[in-house]
Motif scaffolding. Structure first.
Motif, PDB file in Angstrom:
ATOM      1  N   THR A  49       0.868  -1.175   0.000  1.00  0.00           N
ATOM      2  CA  THR A  49       0.000   0.000   0.000  1.00  0.00           C
ATOM      3  C   THR A  49       0.903   1.223   0.000  1.00  0.00           C
ATOM      4  O   THR A  49       2.112   1.105   0.190  1.00  0.00           O
ATOM      5  CB  THR A  49      -0.919   0.017   1.240  1.00  0.00           C
ATOM      6  OG1 THR A  49      -1.834   1.109   1.128  1.00  0.00           O
ATOM      7  CG2 THR A  49      -0.109   0.140   2.527  1.00  0.00           C
ATOM      8  N   HIS A  50       0.327   2.393  -0.247  1.00  0.00           N
ATOM      9  CA  HIS A  50       1.173   3.582  -0.247  1.00  0.00           C
ATOM     10  C   HIS A  50       0.475   4.740   0.438  1.00  0.00           C
ATOM     11  O   HIS A  50      -0.761   4.789   0.517  1.00  0.00           O
ATOM     12  CB  HIS A  50       1.572   3.980  -1.679  1.00  0.00           C
ATOM     13  CG  HIS A  50       0.540   4.802  -2.388  1.00  0.00           C
ATOM     14  ND1 HIS A  50      -0.436   4.255  -3.191  1.00  0.00           N
ATOM     15  CD2 HIS A  50       0.341   6.159  -2.419  1.00  0.00           C
ATOM     16  CE1 HIS A  50      -1.197   5.203  -3.697  1.00  0.00           C
ATOM     17  NE2 HIS A  50      -0.755   6.366  -3.234  1.00  0.00           N
ATOM     18  N   THR A  51       1.294   5.652   0.941  1.00  0.00           N
ATOM     19  CA  THR A  51       0.812   6.921   1.476  1.00  0.00           C
ATOM     20  C   THR A  51       1.616   8.026   0.806  1.00  0.00           C
ATOM     21  O   THR A  51       2.730   7.795   0.317  1.00  0.00           O
ATOM     22  CB  THR A  51       1.007   6.994   2.999  1.00  0.00           C
ATOM     23  OG1 THR A  51       2.386   6.773   3.313  1.00  0.00           O
ATOM     24  CG2 THR A  51       0.147   5.953   3.708  1.00  0.00           C
ATOM     25  N   LYS A  85       5.150   9.058  -3.211  1.00  0.00           N
ATOM     26  CA  LYS A  85       4.448   7.894  -2.710  1.00  0.00           C
ATOM     27  C   LYS A  85       5.413   7.031  -1.916  1.00  0.00           C
ATOM     28  O   LYS A  85       6.465   6.644  -2.421  1.00  0.00           O
ATOM     29  CB  LYS A  85       3.860   7.071  -3.859  1.00  0.00           C
ATOM     30  CG  LYS A  85       2.703   7.728  -4.584  1.00  0.00           C
ATOM     31  CD  LYS A  85       2.159   6.803  -5.662  1.00  0.00           C
ATOM     32  CE  LYS A  85       0.962   7.426  -6.368  1.00  0.00           C
ATOM     33  NZ  LYS A  85       0.416   6.525  -7.419  1.00  0.00           N
ATOM     34  N   TYR A 105       5.826   3.493  -0.180  1.00  0.00           N
ATOM     35  CA  TYR A 105       5.209   2.165  -0.249  1.00  0.00           C
ATOM     36  C   TYR A 105       5.531   1.358   1.006  1.00  0.00           C
ATOM     37  O   TYR A 105       6.631   1.431   1.548  1.00  0.00           O
ATOM     38  CB  TYR A 105       5.696   1.422  -1.493  1.00  0.00           C
ATOM     39  CG  TYR A 105       5.234   2.067  -2.774  1.00  0.00           C
ATOM     40  CD1 TYR A 105       4.031   1.702  -3.374  1.00  0.00           C
ATOM     41  CD2 TYR A 105       5.993   3.078  -3.381  1.00  0.00           C
ATOM     42  CE1 TYR A 105       3.602   2.309  -4.541  1.00  0.00           C
ATOM     43  CE2 TYR A 105       5.568   3.686  -4.551  1.00  0.00           C
ATOM     44  CZ  TYR A 105       4.365   3.309  -5.122  1.00  0.00           C
ATOM     45  OH  TYR A 105       3.939   3.914  -6.273  1.00  0.00           O
TER      46      TYR A 105
END
Length: 206
Positions: A61-63, A69, A71
């Motif tokens: 997932t990433h923020t 980004k 990961y």
């Protein structure tokens, strides 16, 4: 992409790197370059599509942080790493062997480059020695297209300097490329620069 990462193995290694902690794409590229001692670095076009695919599969997932980004591996991603532990161990062994091969190749290239440079210097010293002794005969004159068809001795000091610079340039650029120091994007840029330099020379000699 280096052959050791064929058949989807880069995907597995990205999971392994993310298992050590969250990272953005550039960090992953840098870590892979360090793992291969600077002799191989994947391009952004190689890394980011695989990260996107891993995200679709819910293995990462990433923020967003600082416009990038970041990961992070998910529990599903860690589970896949556990299931493929033997495959990952084999991959690590193959990477170590590949690094040894690349290092040996880079050493051979450096040796060849040093040999070529020594040959060039030896030839230039011989020409200089014969010139001092009055025994060197310049090659036939060459015709320049940029000064109204005037001729210039092919053995003139400026032409000799040009030949020396051209030989040194060719050797150094060839060594850098063959040692794998350029990414695909950098290599494309280098080709465009070479094409531009050639076009400039053509215009000069018209």
């Amino acid at each position: 992409m280096t052959a050791v990462f064929s058949h989807g193995r880069l995907r597995l290694y990205l999971l392994k790197l993310l298992d050590d902690g969250p990272k953005h794409g550039y960090e992953l590229i840098r870590l892979l370059e360090e793992r291969f001692l600077g002799l191989y670095a994947p391009s952004a076009g190689t890394i980011y599509p695989r990260l996107q695919r891993l995200e679709v599969e819910e293995l990462v997932t990433h923020t967003a942080a600082g416009g990038r980004k970041v990961y992070e591996i998910t529990e599903a991603g860690r589970a896949e790493l556990r299931q493929r532990a033997d495959e990952l161990a084999t991959l690590e062994a193959d990477i170590s062997a590949s690094v040894e091969d690349l290092s040996a190749l880079a050493g051979e290239i450096r040796t060849e480059v040093r040999g070529s440079a020594r040959d060039l210097k030896r030839e230039l010293r011989e020409v200089a020695r014969q010139t001092r002794q009055g025994r060197w005969t310049p090659p036939p004159t060459v015709r320049s297209g940029g000064n109204g068809g005037a001729t210039r001795p092919a053995g003139s000091p400026l032409l000799a300097e040009f030949d020396e610079r051209l030989a040194a340039f060719t050797v150094e650029v060839g060594a850098l490329v063959r040692a794998g120091r350029l990414s695909d994007n950098q290599l494309r840029t280098a080709i465009r620069l070479l094409d531009g330099a050639l076009d400039g020379l053509r215009r000069l000699l018209r």
